[in-house]
Design an enzyme around this catalytic site. Structure first.
Site: not given
Ligand code: GAR
Length: 196
Positions: A11, A13, A63, A88-90, A107
């Protein structure tokens, strides 16, 4: 109008999006949707005072039912934007139809390279000199929606997963809040560019 973040992991981000929304944006992050009961993001939400709802897919028949449960939660809270941040889900048709061009994702690669999981590891394994970060609209595919903004990250000799991830996440923590700020304030168009 308010904003929900969807996350499955640590988390980082989510935290910068929440902080920047409070400091700078016309709208705040007011809800976290999480699909993992022990995700680190839940502790961050508690510390930041953001309402968190954990909705586990395994509690639903399919879903569509899972996403309907999320949708009623979003509608109750008057959510207008969804920011995926390590979710991490579509996203399926239920949410896509309810939020047309209102769902963004970050991404950790220069899309369309290295879609899907473990993008930073894949970039290292491939031996690219540059990787980066992409913010894009979400469609039904895996990291396939139209790109809104991207920033490169140099892969230096000696970089490993840890050092490269740190560099990529540093860029993510600037790019994602800035892109959303620009969208919310009309500095970039909120309708996607159509790919040719
Ligand atoms: C981030 O690096 C994001 O870009 C990636 O997961 C991480 C989450 O980090 N997302 C993907 O790979 C989506 N395909 P966080 O939980 O520290 O924000």
């Amino acid at each position: 109008m308010s904003i929900a973040v969807f996350a499955s992991g640590s988390g980082s981000n989510f935290e910068v999006l929440t902080e920047q929304s409070r400091k700078k944006w016309p709208e705040e992050v007011s809800l976290l949707i999480c699909d993992q009961p022990d995700a680190g993001v839940l502790e961050r939400a508690e510390r930041l005072g953001v309402q968190a709802v954990t909705i586990l897919p395994r509690h639903y028949e399919n879903k569509a039912a899972y996403e309907k449960a999320i949708l009623s939660c979003l509608q109750e809270q008057g959510i207008e934007w969804i920011l995926l941040a390590g979710y991490m889900r579509l996203i399926g048709p239920t949410l896509l139809q309810a939020y047309p061009w209102r769902i963004l994702n970050i991404h950790p690669s220069l899309l369309p390279a290295f879609q899907g999981k473990d993008a930073i590891e894949k970039a290292l394994d491939y031996g690219v000199r540059w990787t980066g970060v992409s913010v894009h609209w979400v469609d039904e595919g895996m990291d396939t929606g139209p790109i809104i903004d991207q920033k490169p990250v140099l892969v230096e000799p000696g970089d490993d997963l840890h050092t490269l991830m740190k560099k990529v996440q540093f860029v993510e923590h600037h790019l994602y809040p800035n892109t959303m700020y620009k969208l919310l304030t009309g500095k970039i168009s909120d309708s996607p560019r159509v790919r040719r």
